[in-house]
Design a protein around this motif. Structure first.
Motif: not given
Length: 501
Positions: A457-480
């Motif tokens: 999931r990628i969410e973009e947040s704008q805190t102030r002018e001229g700033v790009m912030i992307y919050e990235i949430m992932i579900a990494p695969a792992f072995p059983v």
């Protein structure tokens, strides 16, 4: 390197200029004997990469054949190599020259050359070699107190590796060698009855390889410095990795000590206790960047050596072929050595579970790693608590998960550096590039989830002018790691069930 026609023709094997390696490795160790600067100067690609790191002044001194003796000795310089032939070409005596430190088990030869050969024999692609002077002891592998990463002249040991932005793994073969106690005895030989007297032809070898011998350098052994405390070694490595390179992974073989009950070398119990104390303390999360290994390797014609070269080479090959999130557990490893000292099944299981060690084993005549285990989950300390159920995070105690997170850090940093000067902050293309990047990871099996929406999931947040912030949430695969099957007999019929725990 091969010499033909009485040395009038010299053939130096060298691979083609290659693709970018997914997982680059650095090894720090001793290179006794002469160095051939001219052979390094012939590797124009290697010199270019050294200049790009900020070591241009050192390269200039090498080309001028004058300057700092440390530079001219290729000490504390990261040198990128593409084959073991290049290493032996530059350091022709490293594999055969004697070192200053001598021990019963580790011998008198440096471990770095063997680890370099093991790395490329197991499919490794790009290896950074950092030669450490022997007279600096264990401290030569660790950063100096006055280290400033932006000043190349202050870099020493591990700090030289931290300056490589594409680096993924670091190992210290000869630091492990210095940690083998000089007088640590070998596994006792089997005593055989003396043979009956008989006449034999002159020149017959009567050595049965089972009788006790005296070591020829017993006096020298008493003059060898003692190993450093293992917790001091970790304290010299972990804070630097956590602060400056949270994307790096460190391979480290646990030290040996004498076990009176077994009357043989064994894993150092104090080292295991120190690891547990660090794990249970406030800085325990730093251990997620260290993959501990045991035992060492040894075989006919091969003295005691470290397994870090083999493991790093196989990890690099697997990452190049299938991705850095793929485990090498259970895959065949190329080595002439066998695990030393040998471990029982119970000992292997115990080390794997607590504190969390990757154990090498011989199975069906093939050397392999039983599991890529970590001491703590490969997560930020804010994402889990020691008071919670440990089994819940067992899937994240996997080195391949840490490799994936480190790979993402390096890839996203490189992407950000490219976009910052080329795009406007209001341009939608950065988000599209991120979505495409993570969608490809999901399709290749790096992330869990049947769809992209479930994987990240990628969410973009704008805190102030001229700033790009992307919050990235992932579900990494792992072995059983374990599958619990329960069989229940109900009225004569057996039914199976997979437990959720």
């Amino acid at each position: 390197m091969q010499q033909l026609l009485a040395s009038r023709i010299t053939l130096t094997p060298r691979p083609l200029e290659a693709r970018n390696a997914v997982l680059e490795v650095a090894m720090l160790g001793h290179c006794p004997g002469p160095v051939r600067i001219g052979r390094l100067l012939a590797l124009r690609g290697a010199l270019s990469r050294m200049r790009s790191l900020g070591f241009g002044d050192a390269v200039d001194q090498l080309e001028a054949s004058s300057g700092d003796p440390r530079i001219l000795g290729l000490q504390h310089l990261p040198i990128p190599l593409r084959s073991s032939a290049e290493f032996h070409d530059i350091f022709p005596g490293a594999q055969s020259a004697d070192t200053g430190y001598v021990s019963v088990l580790a011998g008198r030869r440096a471990w770095l050359p063997q680890c370099v050969d093991d790395f490329f024999a197991n499919g490794g692609d790009t290896l950074w070699v950092i030669a450490v002077p022997e007279n600096e002891g264990q401290s030569g592998f660790l950063p100096a107190e006055n280290t400033r990463l932006h000043e190349i002249s202050t870099l020493r040991g591990l700090a030289c590796a931290l300056a490589i932005p594409t680096l993924a793994t670091v190992a210290f073969p000869d630091l492990e060698r210095l940690q083998v106690p000089a007088r640590l005895p070998d596994i006792p030989r089997v005593r055989l009855d003396n043979p009956s007297p008989q006449f034999v032809p002159c020149g017959t070898d009567l050595d049965d390889d089972h009788r006790e011998r005296r070591y020829s350098d017993e006096v020298a052994l008493g003059e060898m410095p003692p190993p450093a405390a293992f917790n001091r070694i970790l304290q010299g490595i972990l804070p630097w990795l956590a602060k400056h390179r949270p994307d790096l992974q460190c391979l480290l073989t646990l030290p040996l000590s004498y076990n009176g009950k077994l009357d043989s070398p064994a894993i150092d119990a104090r080292a295991l206790q120190w690891i547990r104390e660090i794990r249970d303390g406030d800085t325990g999360a730093r251990l997620r960047q260290t993959q501990f290994l045991f035992p060492y390797l040894r075989g006919p014609g091969l003295g005691l050596s470290s397994p870090v070269g083999i493991i790093a080479g196989k990890q690099a090959a697997q990452a190049q072929a299938r991705g850095p999130w793929r485990s090498i557990a259970g895959l065949p490893l190329q080595s002439a050595g066998l695990p030393y000292p040998p471990l029982s099944v119970g000992e292997r299981v115990q080390l794997r579970n607590d504190p969390g060690v990757g154990v090498l084993q011989q199975r069906n005549g093939q050397l392999q790693l039983d599991d890529e285990r970590l001491v703590v989950p490969a997560l930020h300390p804010d994402d889990y608590s020691r008071s919670q159920v440990p089994q819940r995070f067992d899937g994240y105690r996997s080195a391949e998960v840490m490799r994936l997170l480190g790979y993402l850090r390096r890839q996203l940093n490189a992407l950000g550096e490219q976009l910052i000067f080329n795009l406007d902050y209001r341009d939608p293309r950065p988000r599209l590039l991120l979505e495409r990047f993570f969608r490809q990871l999901q399709q290749r099996g790096a992330l869990r989830g049947a769809t992209a929406e479930e994987a990240f999931r990628i969410e973009e947040s704008q805190t102030r002018e001229g700033v790009m912030i992307y919050e990235i949430m992932i579900a990494p695969a792992f072995p059983v790691d374990r599958i619990h099957l329960t069989f229940i007999n109900r009225q004569g019929e057996w039914q199976g069930r997979v437990n959720d725990d």
